[in-house]
Design a protein around this motif. Sequence first.
Motif, mmCIF file in Angstrom:
data_model
loop_
_atom_site.group_PDB
_atom_site.id
_atom_site.type_symbol
_atom_site.label_atom_id
_atom_site.label_comp_id
_atom_site.label_asym_id
_atom_site.label_seq_id
_atom_site.Cartn_x
_atom_site.Cartn_y
_atom_site.Cartn_z
ATOM 1 N N GLU A 87 -44.585 111.688 47.247
ATOM 2 C CA GLU A 87 -45.425 111.424 46.080
ATOM 3 C C GLU A 87 -45.926 109.974 46.098
ATOM 4 O O GLU A 87 -47.089 109.707 45.794
ATOM 5 C CB GLU A 87 -44.607 111.703 44.815
ATOM 6 N N THR A 88 -45.061 109.049 46.456
ATOM 7 C CA THR A 88 -45.456 107.643 46.520
ATOM 8 C C THR A 88 -46.461 107.415 47.645
ATOM 9 O O THR A 88 -47.428 106.666 47.474
ATOM 10 C CB THR A 88 -44.217 106.742 46.700
ATOM 11 N N ARG A 142 -52.066 106.304 49.199
ATOM 12 C CA ARG A 142 -53.319 106.676 49.880
ATOM 13 C C ARG A 142 -54.486 106.786 48.887
ATOM 14 O O ARG A 142 -55.602 106.375 49.179
ATOM 15 C CB ARG A 142 -53.141 107.984 50.639
ATOM 16 N N ALA A 143 -54.218 107.338 47.691
ATOM 17 C CA ALA A 143 -55.264 107.481 46.677
ATOM 18 C C ALA A 143 -55.765 106.116 46.202
ATOM 19 O O ALA A 143 -56.973 105.910 46.040
ATOM 20 C CB ALA A 143 -54.747 108.293 45.493
ATOM 21 N N VAL A 144 -54.864 105.188 46.009
ATOM 22 C CA VAL A 144 -55.253 103.844 45.562
ATOM 23 C C VAL A 144 -56.061 103.142 46.644
ATOM 24 O O VAL A 144 -57.099 102.533 46.364
ATOM 25 C CB VAL A 144 -54.008 103.018 45.156
ATOM 26 N N ARG A 184 -51.590 97.658 41.836
ATOM 27 C CA ARG A 184 -50.942 98.963 41.964
ATOM 28 C C ARG A 184 -50.598 99.254 43.419
ATOM 29 O O ARG A 184 -49.529 99.768 43.726
ATOM 30 C CB ARG A 184 -51.876 100.056 41.406
ATOM 31 N N ARG A 185 -51.524 98.908 44.324
ATOM 32 C CA ARG A 185 -51.275 99.107 45.755
ATOM 33 C C ARG A 185 -50.064 98.312 46.212
ATOM 34 O O ARG A 185 -49.204 98.819 46.931
ATOM 35 C CB ARG A 185 -52.505 98.701 46.567
ATOM 36 N N GLU A 186 -49.954 97.062 45.774
ATOM 37 C CA GLU A 186 -48.820 96.226 46.158
ATOM 38 C C GLU A 186 -47.500 96.796 45.629
ATOM 39 O O GLU A 186 -46.497 96.812 46.348
ATOM 40 C CB GLU A 186 -49.020 94.798 45.651
ATOM 41 N N ALA A 187 -47.507 97.285 44.393
ATOM 42 C CA ALA A 187 -46.295 97.874 43.808
ATOM 43 C C ALA A 187 -45.902 99.153 44.560
ATOM 44 O O ALA A 187 -44.721 99.377 44.848
ATOM 45 C CB ALA A 187 -46.521 98.179 42.333
#
Length: 113
Positions: free
Chosen positions: A18-19, A24-26, A46-49
């Motif tokens: 899921e992560t 990939r979506a971000v 968000r990508r970094e997190a």
Amino acid sequence: MEEVPVSDVFELPSELEETRSNYRAVVAAMGSPSTPATALSSLSARREALYARLVVLEEQRMHRELIESITDGDLAASAVREAGGTELDALIARRSATRKPLRSVATAEHADD
């Protein structure tokens, strides 16, 4: 009572999968020309997190695979403790490592015949 085919049973996706999907979506949204420039900062955060979470989840997966491959109970328990597991986790790892699969036991019993 009606039987439900196994293929129709819902299975919760793993947190790792899921992560990965969210990451990939971000990344795709960040590369899309339709994404407003004002959204890039929040997408980047968000990508970094998500990336940091992926690093942790991948490390946990590797530890699990390593521990599952250990056949010595004491060694498995020690590996679990070193990975930050509790004493209960260590006990479970010790018991799991010392159990032989039924196929191996049955093969060994018939080998003497």
